[in-house]
Write a protein that holds these residues in place. Sequence first.
Motif, PDB file in Angstrom:
ATOM      1  N   PHE A 149       0.846  -1.195   0.000  1.00  0.00           N
ATOM      2  CA  PHE A 149       0.000   0.000   0.000  1.00  0.00           C
ATOM      3  C   PHE A 149       0.885   1.250   0.000  1.00  0.00           C
ATOM      4  CE2 PHE A 149      -4.614   0.898   0.849  1.00  0.00           C
ATOM      5  CZ  PHE A 149      -4.545   2.239   0.473  1.00  0.00           C
ATOM      6  N   GLY A 150       2.006   1.177   0.714  1.00  0.00           N
ATOM      7  CA  GLY A 150       2.948   2.293   0.686  1.00  0.00           C
ATOM      8  C   GLY A 150       3.476   2.553  -0.709  1.00  0.00           C
ATOM      9  N   TRP A 152      -0.289  -1.784  -7.595  1.00  0.00           N
ATOM     10  CA  TRP A 152       0.082  -1.982  -6.198  1.00  0.00           C
ATOM     11  C   TRP A 152      -1.152  -2.172  -5.317  1.00  0.00           C
ATOM     12  CZ3 TRP A 152       4.402  -3.856  -4.975  1.00  0.00           C
ATOM     13  CH2 TRP A 152       5.582  -3.496  -5.624  1.00  0.00           C
ATOM     14  N   LEU A 153      -2.247  -1.506  -5.652  1.00  0.00           N
ATOM     15  CA  LEU A 153      -3.486  -1.729  -4.898  1.00  0.00           C
ATOM     16  C   LEU A 153      -3.989  -3.159  -5.102  1.00  0.00           C
ATOM     17  CD1 LEU A 153      -5.499   1.592  -5.418  1.00  0.00           C
ATOM     18  CD2 LEU A 153      -4.305   0.819  -3.352  1.00  0.00           C
ATOM     19  N   ALA A 154      -3.832  -3.677  -6.319  1.00  0.00           N
ATOM     20  CA  ALA A 154      -4.241  -5.056  -6.590  1.00  0.00           C
ATOM     21  C   ALA A 154      -3.394  -6.048  -5.779  1.00  0.00           C
ATOM     22  CB  ALA A 154      -4.121  -5.353  -8.086  1.00  0.00           C
ATOM     23  N   VAL A 155      -2.097  -5.783  -5.673  1.00  0.00           N
ATOM     24  CA  VAL A 155      -1.225  -6.645  -4.869  1.00  0.00           C
ATOM     25  C   VAL A 155      -1.623  -6.564  -3.397  1.00  0.00           C
ATOM     26  CG1 VAL A 155       1.145  -7.070  -4.148  1.00  0.00           C
ATOM     27  CG2 VAL A 155       0.683  -6.445  -6.515  1.00  0.00           C
ATOM     28  N   THR A 156      -1.938  -5.349  -2.942  1.00  0.00           N
ATOM     29  CA  THR A 156      -2.397  -5.169  -1.558  1.00  0.00           C
ATOM     30  C   THR A 156      -3.667  -5.964  -1.301  1.00  0.00           C
ATOM     31  OG1 THR A 156      -1.452  -2.936  -1.500  1.00  0.00           O
ATOM     32  CG2 THR A 156      -3.137  -3.462   0.141  1.00  0.00           C
ATOM     33  N   LEU A 157      -4.594  -5.912  -2.234  1.00  0.00           N
ATOM     34  CA  LEU A 157      -5.840  -6.667  -2.107  1.00  0.00           C
ATOM     35  C   LEU A 157      -5.561  -8.165  -2.040  1.00  0.00           C
ATOM     36  CD1 LEU A 157      -8.953  -6.756  -2.121  1.00  0.00           C
ATOM     37  CD2 LEU A 157      -8.847  -6.779  -4.623  1.00  0.00           C
ATOM     38  N   PHE A 158      -4.625  -8.636  -2.850  1.00  0.00           N
ATOM     39  CA  PHE A 158      -4.275 -10.069  -2.853  1.00  0.00           C
ATOM     40  C   PHE A 158      -3.782 -10.506  -1.476  1.00  0.00           C
ATOM     41  CE2 PHE A 158      -0.799 -13.182  -3.196  1.00  0.00           C
ATOM     42  CZ  PHE A 158      -1.508 -14.279  -3.667  1.00  0.00           C
ATOM     43  N   PHE A 159      -2.867  -9.727  -0.892  1.00  0.00           N
ATOM     44  CA  PHE A 159      -2.347 -10.078   0.429  1.00  0.00           C
ATOM     45  C   PHE A 159      -3.440  -9.988   1.493  1.00  0.00           C
ATOM     46  CE2 PHE A 159       2.048  -8.856  -1.186  1.00  0.00           C
ATOM     47  CZ  PHE A 159       2.512 -10.157  -1.184  1.00  0.00           C
ATOM     48  N   GLY A 160      -4.324  -8.991   1.366  1.00  0.00           N
ATOM     49  CA  GLY A 160      -5.426  -8.870   2.306  1.00  0.00           C
ATOM     50  C   GLY A 160      -6.365 -10.062   2.251  1.00  0.00           C
ATOM     51  N   LEU A 161      -6.651 -10.537   1.038  1.00  0.00           N
ATOM     52  CA  LEU A 161      -7.526 -11.699   0.889  1.00  0.00           C
ATOM     53  C   LEU A 161      -6.849 -12.969   1.392  1.00  0.00           C
ATOM     54  CD1 LEU A 161      -9.126 -10.981  -2.616  1.00  0.00           C
ATOM     55  CD2 LEU A 161     -10.144 -10.653  -0.348  1.00  0.00           C
ATOM     56  N   CYS A 162      -5.530 -13.072   1.205  1.00  0.00           N
ATOM     57  CA  CYS A 162      -4.793 -14.211   1.759  1.00  0.00           C
ATOM     58  C   CYS A 162      -4.896 -14.224   3.281  1.00  0.00           C
ATOM     59  CB  CYS A 162      -3.325 -14.151   1.335  1.00  0.00           C
ATOM     60  SG  CYS A 162      -3.022 -14.556  -0.402  1.00  0.00           S
ATOM     61  N   PHE A 163      -4.764 -13.050   3.881  1.00  0.00           N
ATOM     62  CA  PHE A 163      -4.894 -12.934   5.333  1.00  0.00           C
ATOM     63  C   PHE A 163      -6.270 -13.427   5.780  1.00  0.00           C
ATOM     64  CE2 PHE A 163      -6.497 -10.513   8.941  1.00  0.00           C
ATOM     65  CZ  PHE A 163      -5.515 -10.721   9.891  1.00  0.00           C
ATOM     66  N   LEU A 164      -7.313 -12.989   5.104  1.00  0.00           N
ATOM     67  CA  LEU A 164      -8.670 -13.393   5.472  1.00  0.00           C
ATOM     68  C   LEU A 164      -8.878 -14.889   5.280  1.00  0.00           C
ATOM     69  CD1 LEU A 164     -10.741 -10.443   3.963  1.00  0.00           C
ATOM     70  CD2 LEU A 164     -10.383 -10.938   6.388  1.00  0.00           C
ATOM     71  N   ALA A 165      -8.326 -15.433   4.209  1.00  0.00           N
ATOM     72  CA  ALA A 165      -8.487 -16.868   3.941  1.00  0.00           C
ATOM     73  C   ALA A 165      -7.841 -17.700   5.052  1.00  0.00           C
ATOM     74  CB  ALA A 165      -7.873 -17.215   2.586  1.00  0.00           C
ATOM     75  N   ILE A 166      -6.644 -17.308   5.489  1.00  0.00           N
ATOM     76  CA  ILE A 166      -5.966 -18.049   6.553  1.00  0.00           C
ATOM     77  C   ILE A 166      -6.739 -17.924   7.863  1.00  0.00           C
ATOM     78  CG2 ILE A 166      -3.858 -18.165   7.938  1.00  0.00           C
ATOM     79  CD1 ILE A 166      -2.319 -17.283   5.435  1.00  0.00           C
ATOM     80  N   GLU A 167      -7.258 -16.737   8.141  1.00  0.00           N
ATOM     81  CA  GLU A 167      -8.020 -16.536   9.369  1.00  0.00           C
ATOM     82  C   GLU A 167      -9.300 -17.365   9.364  1.00  0.00           C
ATOM     83  OE1 GLU A 167     -10.041 -12.610  10.932  1.00  0.00           O
ATOM     84  OE2 GLU A 167      -7.924 -12.653  11.498  1.00  0.00           O
ATOM     85  N   LEU A 168      -9.984 -17.399   8.234  1.00  0.00           N
ATOM     86  CA  LEU A 168     -11.198 -18.211   8.138  1.00  0.00           C
ATOM     87  C   LEU A 168     -10.871 -19.699   8.298  1.00  0.00           C
ATOM     88  CD1 LEU A 168     -13.104 -16.426   5.232  1.00  0.00           C
ATOM     89  CD2 LEU A 168     -13.763 -16.511   7.650  1.00  0.00           C
TER      90      LEU A 168
END
Length: 205
Positions: free
Chosen positions: A84-85, A102-118
């Motif tokens: 995001f920076g 870069w926003l798309a890459v940020t979204l990818f990492f954010g979705l990975c975080f959510l997938a692992i948490e779920l």
Amino acid sequence: MNTATQDSMSRYWELEPHHHPEGASTSIGFWVYLMSDCLMFAVLFAVFGVLGSSYAAGPGPKDLFDLELVAVNTAMLLLSSITFGFAMLAMAKGNQGGTLRWLAVTLFFGLCFLAIELYEFRHMIHVGAGPQRSGFLSAFFTLVGTHGLHVTFGSIWLVTLMVQITRKGLIPANQRRMTCLSMFWHFLDVIWIGVFTFVYLLGMI
């Protein structure tokens, strides 16, 4: 105040209107929102501090937490803040394509975080460690789940912003929105570091 003075002041305000710069109150309003969110998470941390050892003869952190998986999840969120920076730097240079990438890459990492948490939540519920099992688990699911909901809303906001930038470019309004989202995203990163330390690391000691 005499009539002449009142007439003079009236003419002044008619001829010299005072306009605030467009979007001047946006940052202040968003900081107020972040402070209110800070208070909410402070309460959730306090609740976990009180209930964190109330296992009700059920499983505790050492029985449930996979610290390696949580470390990977933490890395996903930290990487999303870094990317995001990079998006903010691209925006400052007026590089619309770079900003979107870069926003798309940020979204990818954010979705990975959510997938692992779920996955973690699903596994815990599958082994009978749902939020109704004990005070510890109720506090855990509430704190971590609330953070996860914030990341979900941030991801939706991210997609919306990408659509707006694609359609209208890096106009001032979109730059303000991106600045606010940047503050929100980094705020979630800071909160998660607290969760990782206070909930996971201390729970495993």
